[in-house]
Structures are given as C-alpha cells and as structure tokens.
Design a protein around this motif. Structure first.
Motif, mmCIF file in Angstrom:
data_model
loop_
_atom_site.group_PDB
_atom_site.id
_atom_site.type_symbol
_atom_site.label_atom_id
_atom_site.label_comp_id
_atom_site.label_asym_id
_atom_site.label_seq_id
_atom_site.Cartn_x
_atom_site.Cartn_y
_atom_site.Cartn_z
ATOM 1 N N THR A 43 0.848 -1.191 0.000
ATOM 2 C CA THR A 43 0.000 0.000 0.000
ATOM 3 C C THR A 43 0.890 1.250 0.000
ATOM 4 O O THR A 43 2.085 1.177 0.325
ATOM 5 N N VAL A 44 0.281 2.386 -0.342
ATOM 6 C CA VAL A 44 1.032 3.646 -0.312
ATOM 7 C C VAL A 44 1.627 3.861 1.085
ATOM 8 O O VAL A 44 2.803 4.217 1.233
ATOM 9 N N ALA A 45 0.825 3.623 2.117
ATOM 10 C CA ALA A 45 1.314 3.831 3.491
ATOM 11 C C ALA A 45 2.498 2.909 3.788
ATOM 12 O O ALA A 45 3.480 3.330 4.417
ATOM 13 N N GLU A 46 2.431 1.673 3.321
ATOM 14 C CA GLU A 46 3.546 0.733 3.552
ATOM 15 C C GLU A 46 4.810 1.179 2.802
ATOM 16 O O GLU A 46 5.925 1.032 3.313
ATOM 17 N N ILE A 47 4.628 1.737 1.614
ATOM 18 C CA ILE A 47 5.795 2.205 0.849
ATOM 19 C C ILE A 47 6.458 3.385 1.569
ATOM 20 O O ILE A 47 7.676 3.416 1.750
ATOM 21 N N PHE A 48 5.632 4.356 2.005
ATOM 22 C CA PHE A 48 6.190 5.503 2.746
ATOM 23 C C PHE A 48 6.940 5.015 3.988
ATOM 24 O O PHE A 48 8.049 5.463 4.274
ATOM 25 N N ASP A 49 6.301 4.095 4.690
ATOM 26 C CA ASP A 49 6.844 3.577 5.951
ATOM 27 C C ASP A 49 8.126 2.786 5.761
ATOM 28 O O ASP A 49 9.113 3.004 6.460
ATOM 29 N N GLY A 50 8.082 1.847 4.837
ATOM 30 C CA GLY A 50 9.181 0.892 4.712
ATOM 31 C C GLY A 50 10.266 1.334 3.741
ATOM 32 O O GLY A 50 11.442 1.001 3.927
ATOM 33 N N LEU A 51 9.900 2.058 2.691
ATOM 34 C CA LEU A 51 10.874 2.385 1.642
ATOM 35 C C LEU A 51 11.171 3.885 1.581
ATOM 36 O O LEU A 51 12.169 4.287 0.994
ATOM 37 N N GLY A 52 10.285 4.680 2.146
ATOM 38 C CA GLY A 52 10.509 6.125 2.184
ATOM 39 C C GLY A 52 9.830 6.872 1.049
ATOM 40 O O GLY A 52 9.511 6.292 0.017
ATOM 41 N N GLU A 53 9.612 8.169 1.279
ATOM 42 C CA GLU A 53 8.924 8.979 0.260
ATOM 43 C C GLU A 53 9.682 9.046 -1.076
ATOM 44 O O GLU A 53 9.053 8.951 -2.141
ATOM 45 N N PRO A 54 11.038 9.190 -1.067
ATOM 46 C CA PRO A 54 11.725 9.272 -2.372
ATOM 47 C C PRO A 54 11.444 8.052 -3.258
ATOM 48 O O PRO A 54 11.247 8.188 -4.467
ATOM 49 N N ARG A 55 11.409 6.877 -2.667
ATOM 50 C CA ARG A 55 11.113 5.673 -3.459
ATOM 51 C C ARG A 55 9.669 5.721 -3.972
ATOM 52 O O ARG A 55 9.391 5.359 -5.107
ATOM 53 N N PHE A 56 8.754 6.197 -3.105
ATOM 54 C CA PHE A 56 7.370 6.344 -3.565
ATOM 55 C C PHE A 56 7.322 7.269 -4.781
ATOM 56 O O PHE A 56 6.636 6.985 -5.772
ATOM 57 N N ARG A 57 8.052 8.366 -4.742
ATOM 58 C CA ARG A 57 8.020 9.327 -5.860
ATOM 59 C C ARG A 57 8.569 8.700 -7.143
ATOM 60 O O ARG A 57 8.087 8.990 -8.233
ATOM 61 N N GLU A 58 9.602 7.843 -7.002
ATOM 62 C CA GLU A 58 10.121 7.151 -8.198
ATOM 63 C C GLU A 58 9.051 6.245 -8.793
ATOM 64 O O GLU A 58 8.834 6.230 -10.007
ATOM 65 N N LEU A 59 8.398 5.491 -7.913
ATOM 66 C CA LEU A 59 7.361 4.566 -8.394
ATOM 67 C C LEU A 59 6.203 5.343 -9.018
ATOM 68 O O LEU A 59 5.605 4.923 -10.013
ATOM 69 N N GLU A 60 5.899 6.487 -8.443
ATOM 70 C CA GLU A 60 4.818 7.331 -8.958
ATOM 71 C C GLU A 60 5.174 7.837 -10.367
ATOM 72 O O GLU A 60 4.327 7.845 -11.269
ATOM 73 N N GLY A 61 6.427 8.221 -10.554
ATOM 74 C CA GLY A 61 6.887 8.672 -11.877
ATOM 75 C C GLY A 61 6.768 7.551 -12.901
ATOM 76 O O GLY A 61 6.355 7.776 -14.050
ATOM 77 N N LEU A 62 7.103 6.340 -12.504
ATOM 78 C CA LEU A 62 6.975 5.199 -13.423
ATOM 79 C C LEU A 62 5.510 4.952 -13.764
ATOM 80 O O LEU A 62 5.173 4.621 -14.910
ATOM 81 N N ALA A 63 4.640 5.136 -12.776
ATOM 82 C CA ALA A 63 3.199 4.929 -13.011
ATOM 83 C C ALA A 63 2.673 5.952 -14.024
ATOM 84 O O ALA A 63 1.907 5.608 -14.928
#
Ligand code: S3P
Length: 167
Positions: A43-63
C-alpha cells in the motif's frame, strides 16, 4: 483528445470524480496510486513507511509514464504528482491536466481522519494547509484547466466534462 489527468490536493475528489467521469465517457479509468500499489505489492502507506517517500516518488513517476502510453482515459493522480516537473511534461504531452481546486475546509471534510495518508497523519488540517500553500505554484503551473471542486462529486464531474469539451 488524450487522457484527462485530474490533479490536485488529497481530498479534492480526484478518484471519485475520475471514476464517475470515466463511466460517463465510457473510457478507461486509471489511478496512479493504485498502479504504484499494484506494481509494488504494497500500500502507499507501507511504501512511505518501509521504503521512504523518495522511493514512492520514483514509483509514482513510473506509473505516470506507464499510464501515459495506455489507451485514452481519465486518470486520478496522487496529490504530489506535480512535484516532479517531468511528470507534468508527460501528462501534458499525453492529454489535458485538470486541477480540482478546493479550500482546506473542503479537503478536511472529504478526508476525515486520513489514516491511510501518511503525509497528513497527526493534524490533517494543519498539514493540508501547509502542503497546499507549498504546492500552490506547482499546481497552477501544471494545470491546463482549473475546476472549482467545492461542490458535489456529480457537479465537479459536470464541470470537468464541460471544461474539457470547451478546450
Ligand atoms: C500524496 C497524495 C496521496 C498519495 C500519497 C502522497 C501527496 O494521493 O499519493 O499519500 O503527496 O499529496 P491522493 O491525492 O489520492 O490522496
């Protein structure tokens, strides 16, 4: 006419409006958060928690890039999509960006306790106010069209439809 990219703050109604509009237009509906979650298996919350916001932003860019190359449809984006100007370039090249504009009171009323939104946990109203003011320029620059989103989902969908067909 390309994709209709709905941008705007958390709670502005992007997902509800997007689903309704896609249904009306009989076109595909896409959601960058849902694409990130499906690709990551988290989930988005798990990504923020476990991998951090920068990784979420990378995945968001790929999406964004993956959705941009799909059949034309209506896209609900995560509120932070405009933080990376290359996302904005991809959105504008593949369609029209529509900002759902709403005041903080409306956002808070729509979001409620916001347990699933990591950036505003604690004090949603204060955080939303801070984030909205930090991003105001980015939203304005990213928007081809701006629609007042301080009304019912049906009305917002009508306004988006009208704005897109006028443009
Ligand atoms: C975020 C908004 C969220 C989600 C993530 C970060 C943001 O999406 O992408 O929690 O930075 O504004 P919604 O705008 O759909 O709530």
């Amino acid at each position: 006419m390309g994709h209709v990219w709905l941008i705007g703050m958390m709670g502005s109604g992007k997902t509800s409006v997007g689903r309704l509009l896609a249904e009306r237009l009989e076109s595909p509906f896409y959601d960058t958060d849902a694409t990130v979650e499906a690709n990551a298996g988290l989930t988005v919350a798990e990504i923020f928690d476990g991998l951090g916001e920068p990784r979420f932003r990378e995945l968001e860019g790929l999406a964004v890039r993956a959705i941009a190359s799909q059949d034309d449809g209506v896209v609900s984006t995560g509120g932070g999509i405009v933080l990376d100007s290359s996302n904005v370039d991809f959105m504008r090249e593949s369609g029209t960006t529509v900002l759902l504009d709403a005041d903080v009171e409306t956002l808070v009323a729509r979001i409620g306790a916001a347990a699933d939104r990591p950036l505003i946990s604690g004090d949603p109203k204060r955080r939303l106010r801070e984030i909205a003011s930090a991003r105001a320029d980015a939203y304005e620059k990213a928007a081809d069209l701006v629609v007042d989103a301080t009304c019912s989902i049906e009305h917002v969908a009508n306004r988006v439809e009208a704005a897109c067909s006028d443009s």
